[in-house]
Write a protein that holds these residues in place. Sequence first.
Motif, PDB file in Angstrom:
ATOM      1  N   UNK A  36      13.803  12.643  -0.059  1.00 50.71           N
ATOM      2  CA  UNK A  36      13.201  13.427   1.009  1.00 50.71           C
ATOM      3  C   UNK A  36      14.123  14.546   1.456  1.00 50.71           C
ATOM      4  N   UNK A  37      15.378  14.203   1.683  1.00 53.60           N
ATOM      5  CA  UNK A  37      16.342  15.191   2.175  1.00 53.60           C
ATOM      6  C   UNK A  37      16.480  16.335   1.179  1.00 53.60           C
ATOM      7  N   UNK A  38      16.600  16.008  -0.092  1.00 51.46           N
ATOM      8  CA  UNK A  38      16.725  17.018  -1.134  1.00 51.46           C
ATOM      9  C   UNK A  38      15.482  17.905  -1.181  1.00 51.46           C
TER      10      UNK A  38
ATOM     11  N   UNK B 198      18.491  12.986  -9.248  1.00 53.48           N
ATOM     12  CA  UNK B 198      17.475  12.986  -8.187  1.00 53.48           C
ATOM     13  C   UNK B 198      16.377  14.010  -8.436  1.00 53.48           C
ATOM     14  N   UNK B 199      16.712  15.145  -9.039  1.00 52.58           N
ATOM     15  CA  UNK B 199      15.667  16.098  -9.386  1.00 52.58           C
ATOM     16  C   UNK B 199      14.745  15.516 -10.453  1.00 52.58           C
ATOM     17  N   UNK B 200      15.304  14.774 -11.393  1.00 57.62           N
ATOM     18  CA  UNK B 200      14.461  14.125 -12.410  1.00 57.62           C
ATOM     19  C   UNK B 200      13.516  13.120 -11.756  1.00 57.62           C
ATOM     20  N   UNK B 201      14.031  12.381 -10.764  1.00 55.64           N
ATOM     21  CA  UNK B 201      13.186  11.412 -10.058  1.00 55.64           C
ATOM     22  C   UNK B 201      12.055  12.108  -9.302  1.00 55.64           C
ATOM     23  N   UNK B 202      12.382  13.200  -8.614  1.00 58.81           N
ATOM     24  CA  UNK B 202      11.353  13.936  -7.880  1.00 58.81           C
ATOM     25  C   UNK B 202      10.297  14.496  -8.835  1.00 58.81           C
TER      26      UNK B 202
ATOM     27  N   UNK C 143       8.313  21.454 -15.497  1.00 55.82           N
ATOM     28  CA  UNK C 143       7.979  21.508 -14.063  1.00 55.82           C
ATOM     29  C   UNK C 143       7.472  22.874 -13.624  1.00 55.82           C
ATOM     30  N   UNK C 144       6.517  22.860 -12.705  1.00 54.25           N
ATOM     31  CA  UNK C 144       5.961  24.088 -12.147  1.00 54.25           C
ATOM     32  C   UNK C 144       6.490  24.367 -10.740  1.00 54.25           C
ATOM     33  N   UNK C 145       7.008  23.334 -10.092  1.00 53.86           N
ATOM     34  CA  UNK C 145       7.383  23.466  -8.685  1.00 53.86           C
ATOM     35  C   UNK C 145       8.868  23.229  -8.421  1.00 53.86           C
ATOM     36  N   UNK C 146       9.478  22.317  -9.134  1.00 57.73           N
ATOM     37  CA  UNK C 146      10.897  21.988  -8.942  1.00 57.73           C
ATOM     38  C   UNK C 146      11.660  22.582 -10.129  1.00 57.73           C
TER      39      UNK C 146
END
Length: 227
Positions: A159-161, A197-201, A212-215
């Motif tokens: 969430x924080x990220x 964490x980016x992979x998890x998101x 990815x289209x957003x991250x």
Amino acid sequence: MTRVLVVEDDPQLVRALVINLKARTFDVDAATDGASALRIAGESTPDAVLLDLGLPDMDGIDVLHALRVWTQVPVLVVSARRTSEEKVAALDAGADDYITKPFSMDELLARLRAATRRTAAAVPGEGSLTVRTEDFTIDLLAKKVQRQGRDVRLTPTEWHLLEVLIRNRGRLVGQKQLLQEVWGPAYGTQTNYLRVYMAQLRRKLESDPSHPRHLITAPGMGYRFEG
């Protein structure tokens, strides 16, 4: 009309930028050194700044630091410096984007338009608490995410990220800034945390995590949220 401050000591490049910007209905001011740039920025309050780093009187990073003391105007660095370290330093100092020389004029103008659009859209209010994309909806106030009508559970760190990226929506956020905001000052070099964490998101939010289209990742530099 959108006003752009061009900070560049190469007369030919200044001329090319001024001609192209004015042809697209921008108002343009130009400065050939850092001191003039700061004076003009204070007098004319530009809507965006195109900033070279190799200025005759001071480093462009120092100009950027000075601007960030009093304004959040979009600053697009336009520089011949190409190393990841130099790009990261500019982003950590507050740059919104980094364009290397030589560059495509069309690409530079597209990035400039995107930066000014983001600024115009960044009006505080209730609408800014909800982010909607084709793939998911984020309610920042309630800390809830829905994808295809179903709730998505995020960990506090995820969430924080995500919140930091959304707060800088459309803007590239440097790795060091992300690490320090999410994990704290002692974690400025732990880039593996970001990859994990980016992979998890992406697995939780993107319809195609491998594309990815957003991250979005800018390799060696940082991440940004588009949506």
